[in-house]
Design a protein around this motif. Structure first.
Motif, PDB file in Angstrom:
ATOM      1  N   SER A 146      38.877   2.153-128.635  1.00 53.08           N
ATOM      2  CA  SER A 146      39.000   3.580-128.343  1.00 53.08           C
ATOM      3  C   SER A 146      37.653   4.287-128.474  1.00 53.08           C
ATOM      4  O   SER A 146      37.299   5.150-127.652  1.00 53.08           O
ATOM      5  CB  SER A 146      40.017   4.221-129.286  1.00 53.08           C
ATOM      6  OG  SER A 146      40.103   5.608-129.072  1.00 53.08           O
ATOM      7  N   LEU A 147      36.881   3.908-129.501  1.00 55.02           N
ATOM      8  CA  LEU A 147      35.543   4.479-129.679  1.00 55.02           C
ATOM      9  C   LEU A 147      34.636   4.100-128.510  1.00 55.02           C
ATOM     10  O   LEU A 147      33.894   4.946-127.982  1.00 55.02           O
ATOM     11  CB  LEU A 147      34.944   3.978-130.997  1.00 55.02           C
ATOM     12  CG  LEU A 147      33.488   4.378-131.283  1.00 55.02           C
ATOM     13  CD1 LEU A 147      33.342   5.890-131.388  1.00 55.02           C
ATOM     14  CD2 LEU A 147      32.995   3.692-132.557  1.00 55.02           C
ATOM     15  N   ILE A 148      34.708   2.842-128.081  1.00 58.76           N
ATOM     16  CA  ILE A 148      33.887   2.372-126.954  1.00 58.76           C
ATOM     17  C   ILE A 148      34.254   3.115-125.675  1.00 58.76           C
ATOM     18  O   ILE A 148      33.378   3.572-124.926  1.00 58.76           O
ATOM     19  CB  ILE A 148      34.058   0.851-126.762  1.00 58.76           C
ATOM     20  CG1 ILE A 148      33.557   0.097-127.993  1.00 58.76           C
ATOM     21  CG2 ILE A 148      33.319   0.383-125.508  1.00 58.76           C
ATOM     22  CD1 ILE A 148      33.883  -1.383-127.980  1.00 58.76           C
ATOM     23  N   ARG A 149      35.556   3.243-125.426  1.00 59.96           N
ATOM     24  CA  ARG A 149      35.994   3.927-124.200  1.00 59.96           C
ATOM     25  C   ARG A 149      35.578   5.395-124.213  1.00 59.96           C
ATOM     26  O   ARG A 149      35.122   5.930-123.191  1.00 59.96           O
ATOM     27  CB  ARG A 149      37.520   3.813-124.056  1.00 59.96           C
ATOM     28  CG  ARG A 149      38.004   2.434-123.640  1.00 59.96           C
ATOM     29  CD  ARG A 149      39.445   2.497-123.160  1.00 59.96           C
ATOM     30  NE  ARG A 149      40.344   2.893-124.237  1.00 59.96           N
ATOM     31  CZ  ARG A 149      40.979   2.042-125.032  1.00 59.96           C
ATOM     32  NH1 ARG A 149      40.793   0.735-124.875  1.00 59.96           N
ATOM     33  NH2 ARG A 149      41.787   2.481-125.973  1.00 59.96           N
ATOM     34  N   GLN A 150      35.719   6.043-125.360  1.00 62.28           N
ATOM     35  CA  GLN A 150      35.325   7.447-125.460  1.00 62.28           C
ATOM     36  C   GLN A 150      33.831   7.607-125.154  1.00 62.28           C
ATOM     37  O   GLN A 150      33.427   8.519-124.413  1.00 62.28           O
ATOM     38  CB  GLN A 150      35.635   7.970-126.859  1.00 62.28           C
ATOM     39  CG  GLN A 150      35.301   9.438-127.061  1.00 62.28           C
ATOM     40  CD  GLN A 150      35.520   9.889-128.502  1.00 62.28           C
ATOM     41  OE1 GLN A 150      35.626   9.070-129.415  1.00 62.28           O
ATOM     42  NE2 GLN A 150      35.607  11.185-128.716  1.00 62.28           N
ATOM     43  N   PHE A 151      33.028   6.725-125.711  1.00 60.88           N
ATOM     44  CA  PHE A 151      31.584   6.759-125.466  1.00 60.88           C
ATOM     45  C   PHE A 151      31.275   6.524-123.986  1.00 60.88           C
ATOM     46  O   PHE A 151      30.506   7.259-123.365  1.00 60.88           O
ATOM     47  CB  PHE A 151      30.896   5.688-126.327  1.00 60.88           C
ATOM     48  CG  PHE A 151      29.434   5.523-126.054  1.00 60.88           C
ATOM     49  CD1 PHE A 151      28.494   6.305-126.707  1.00 60.88           C
ATOM     50  CD2 PHE A 151      28.989   4.568-125.137  1.00 60.88           C
ATOM     51  CE1 PHE A 151      27.136   6.150-126.454  1.00 60.88           C
ATOM     52  CE2 PHE A 151      27.631   4.414-124.878  1.00 60.88           C
ATOM     53  CZ  PHE A 151      26.707   5.209-125.533  1.00 60.88           C
ATOM     54  N   GLY A 152      31.868   5.477-123.416  1.00 60.35           N
ATOM     55  CA  GLY A 152      31.585   5.120-122.027  1.00 60.35           C
ATOM     56  C   GLY A 152      32.013   6.195-121.053  1.00 60.35           C
ATOM     57  O   GLY A 152      31.265   6.539-120.120  1.00 60.35           O
ATOM     58  N   PHE A 153      33.222   6.748-121.248  1.00 59.58           N
ATOM     59  CA  PHE A 153      33.715   7.791-120.346  1.00 59.58           C
ATOM     60  C   PHE A 153      32.828   9.035-120.411  1.00 59.58           C
ATOM     61  O   PHE A 153      32.498   9.637-119.392  1.00 59.58           O
ATOM     62  CB  PHE A 153      35.153   8.171-120.700  1.00 59.58           C
ATOM     63  CG  PHE A 153      36.151   7.077-120.461  1.00 59.58           C
ATOM     64  CD1 PHE A 153      35.972   6.149-119.446  1.00 59.58           C
ATOM     65  CD2 PHE A 153      37.287   6.963-121.259  1.00 59.58           C
ATOM     66  CE1 PHE A 153      36.886   5.130-119.228  1.00 59.58           C
ATOM     67  CE2 PHE A 153      38.216   5.953-121.048  1.00 59.58           C
ATOM     68  CZ  PHE A 153      38.009   5.035-120.040  1.00 59.58           C
ATOM     69  N   ARG A 154      32.452   9.432-121.627  1.00 62.25           N
ATOM     70  CA  ARG A 154      31.696  10.667-121.801  1.00 62.25           C
ATOM     71  C   ARG A 154      30.353  10.604-121.081  1.00 62.25           C
ATOM     72  O   ARG A 154      30.032  11.473-120.269  1.00 62.25           O
ATOM     73  CB  ARG A 154      31.472  10.935-123.284  1.00 62.25           C
ATOM     74  CG  ARG A 154      30.610  12.171-123.553  1.00 62.25           C
ATOM     75  CD  ARG A 154      30.249  12.247-125.027  1.00 62.25           C
ATOM     76  NE  ARG A 154      31.436  12.307-125.863  1.00 62.25           N
ATOM     77  CZ  ARG A 154      31.445  11.983-127.163  1.00 62.25           C
ATOM     78  NH1 ARG A 154      30.333  11.564-127.744  1.00 62.25           N
ATOM     79  NH2 ARG A 154      32.547  12.072-127.865  1.00 62.25           N
ATOM     80  N   TRP A 155      29.582   9.546-121.327  1.00 61.13           N
ATOM     81  CA  TRP A 155      28.218   9.524-120.801  1.00 61.13           C
ATOM     82  C   TRP A 155      28.159   9.095-119.342  1.00 61.13           C
ATOM     83  O   TRP A 155      27.253   9.514-118.618  1.00 61.13           O
ATOM     84  CB  TRP A 155      27.343   8.641-121.684  1.00 61.13           C
ATOM     85  CG  TRP A 155      27.208   9.235-123.055  1.00 61.13           C
ATOM     86  CD1 TRP A 155      27.684   8.735-124.223  1.00 61.13           C
ATOM     87  CD2 TRP A 155      26.596  10.489-123.379  1.00 61.13           C
ATOM     88  NE1 TRP A 155      27.408   9.589-125.270  1.00 61.13           N
ATOM     89  CE2 TRP A 155      26.732  10.674-124.774  1.00 61.13           C
ATOM     90  CE3 TRP A 155      25.951  11.472-122.639  1.00 61.13           C
ATOM     91  CZ2 TRP A 155      26.240  11.795-125.434  1.00 61.13           C
ATOM     92  CZ3 TRP A 155      25.465  12.597-123.291  1.00 61.13           C
ATOM     93  CH2 TRP A 155      25.609  12.741-124.672  1.00 61.13           C
ATOM     94  N   SER A 156      29.106   8.289-118.897  1.00 61.89           N
ATOM     95  CA  SER A 156      29.134   7.989-117.462  1.00 61.89           C
ATOM     96  C   SER A 156      29.543   9.226-116.671  1.00 61.89           C
ATOM     97  O   SER A 156      29.018   9.468-115.571  1.00 61.89           O
ATOM     98  CB  SER A 156      30.076   6.818-117.170  1.00 61.89           C
ATOM     99  OG  SER A 156      31.397   7.101-117.610  1.00 61.89           O
ATOM    100  N   ALA A 157      30.451  10.045-117.232  1.00 61.88           N
ATOM    101  CA  ALA A 157      30.847  11.288-116.552  1.00 61.88           C
ATOM    102  C   ALA A 157      29.668  12.250-116.447  1.00 61.88           C
ATOM    103  O   ALA A 157      29.433  12.857-115.392  1.00 61.88           O
ATOM    104  CB  ALA A 157      32.001  11.948-117.300  1.00 61.88           C
TER     105      ALA A 157
END
Length: 428
Positions: free
Chosen positions: A247-258
């Motif tokens: 969940s932490l990884i997905r939150q990080f990836g979604f935020r900065w790729s967006a």
């Protein structure tokens, strides 16, 4: 560092085009990885500082995985960062020989900064592991003993060294990326070759600022999607992270790729809009437009992963983004090719003169062609003097190039479409 330009060899037009091809490959390898390395090391340092308490050990784990992914091996650093950066020094020296531009010196210092940053970040990664080992050792040593105090002191020293290596490594990486992008901006703009005397003038160049902001946006996107791909999709079976960590990884990836996908189209259009006049061409706009389509597709795959949770979508996003970046950095190579075309024609003329002088010294006879023979063999197929054929009549084109022999030679050797009423002239 201008002495490096004096090491360059004379080059023909064929060798010039080969250098541009190698330059393109170097851009495609170095710049995405440099953005990824900068992103993973910066966020690793940030999450490492957050993970100082027992409650936030998940951040500590994420910080370690970030730097392990960015600095995955010494050979990886060498082949994806250090060797390509060194190659750029010699490519610019060859392409920009006999000019007064400081681009070669800028790239040389950029290479040295990237080398220092890579070494420090590898030390940051190594001391991360050493700190983990010392923490485990400390837990097994008897409380209050001299040995435990020694281990605690060594652990504190290691932590201090660890953070200092990370901090300085990131700083050198920022400097290196700044100078690398700056050298590229200088190379494609002949107007700056004799006027830009120091790197601080780059802050006054809208072209450079747009390029560097685009590089930073690309770094965010590569980091966000890369972490999703390598820490979730790439893992399988028991190695796949548990839900709290995922969940932490997905939150990080979604935020900065967006953030990256919101910034990149704007910055891509801006870099095209502020290009120096001599560097622009239709091919660049075509590459930029196609890159926008691939960026949109990559963003769509990231959104599909967020919505459906299917891990294969991150792989699609990763490879689609790679295609978009290939087009973006090819666009930059085309800009350098356009900007240095006239200079390359001069170098090619000097090369041909050297070859003729060498043949004369060796006693090798060379057949001298008259202008009439060249015209009959080549030009007359498409041009007449006083009427339109495949190309425009000479009575229209000769006045345009009166007293501009170098510009005429550059156009003939590497033509660009000027008049929409005629087809593009073949490369002579």
């Amino acid at each position: 560092m201008d002495f490096i330009k004096h090491l360059a060899l004379p080059q023909s037009m064929e060798q010039y085009h080969l250098l541009l091809f190698i330059l393109n490959l170097t851009f495609i390898v170095l710049l995405p990885y440099l953005g990824f390395l900068l992103g993973t090391s910066l966020f690793s340092y940030i999450y490492n500082k957050k993970g100082t308490t027992e409650k936030n050990q998940l951040y500590k784990r994420f910080a370690k995985d970030l730097i392990d992914t960015g600095v995955f091996s010494k050979s990886g650093l060498a082949f994806l960062a250090i060797i390509p950066a060194a190659s750029l020094v010699f490519l610019y020296a060859q392409l920009l020989q006999a000019t007064t531009t400081i681009a070669v010196s800028v790239m040389t210092f950029g290479f040295l900064a990237l080398l220092a940053g890579s070494i420090l970040l590898y030390a940051y990664k190594y001391t991360f592991k050493l700190s983990s080992v010392l923490t485990n050792v400390e837990s097994y040593v008897t409380r209050g003993s001299a040995a435990r105090e020694e281990v605690a002191d060594y652990l504190q020293t290691t932590e201090h060294t660890h953070l200092r290596c990370g901090r300085y490594g990131i700083g050198f990486l920022f400097v290196g990326s700044f100078l690398t992008v700056g050298a590229s901006a200088m190379a494609c703009n002949p107007a700056t070759w004799s006027t830009m005397d120091n790197v601080f003038e780059l802050f006054l160049s809208l072209d450079f600022l747009a390029r560097y902001l685009q590089f930073l946006a690309i770094g965010l996107g590569v980091t966000g999607i890369g972490i999703l791909f390598f820490l979730i999709t790439w893992q399988s079976g028991e190695r796949r992270p548990e839900e709290s960590y995922a969940s932490l990884i997905r939150q990080f990836g979604f935020r900065w790729s967006a953030v990256s996908f919101l910034l990149q189209p704007v910055l891509l259009v801006l870099t095209l809009a502020v290009l120096p006049a001599g560097a622009a061409s239709g091919l660049m706009y075509a590459l930029g437009g196609t890159a926008l389509l691939f960026l949109f597709a990559a963003a769509h795959f990231v959104y599909a992963f967020k919505r459906d949770g299917q891990v294969s979508y991150t792989a699609y996003a990763f490879f689609t983004l790679a295609l978009a970046l290939t087009l973006i950095f090819t666009k930059d190579q085309v800009a350098i090719g356009n900007g240095t075309k006239e200079h390359a024609a001069r170098l090619s003329l000097a090369y041909e003169k050297d070859v003729e002088e060498l043949k004369a010294r060796l006693g090798v006879a060379a057949k001298a062609l008259t202008g009439q023979e060249i015209y009959d063999a080549k030009c007359s197929a498409c041009h007449l003097f006083d009427q339109k054929k495949v190309g425009p009549p000479y009575k229209e084109t000769i006045p345009k190039y009166a007293g501009k022999k170098t510009e005429l030679i550059a156009f003939i050797m590497s033509p660009i479409k000027i008049n929409p009423a005629y087809p593009n002239m073949p490369n002579q």
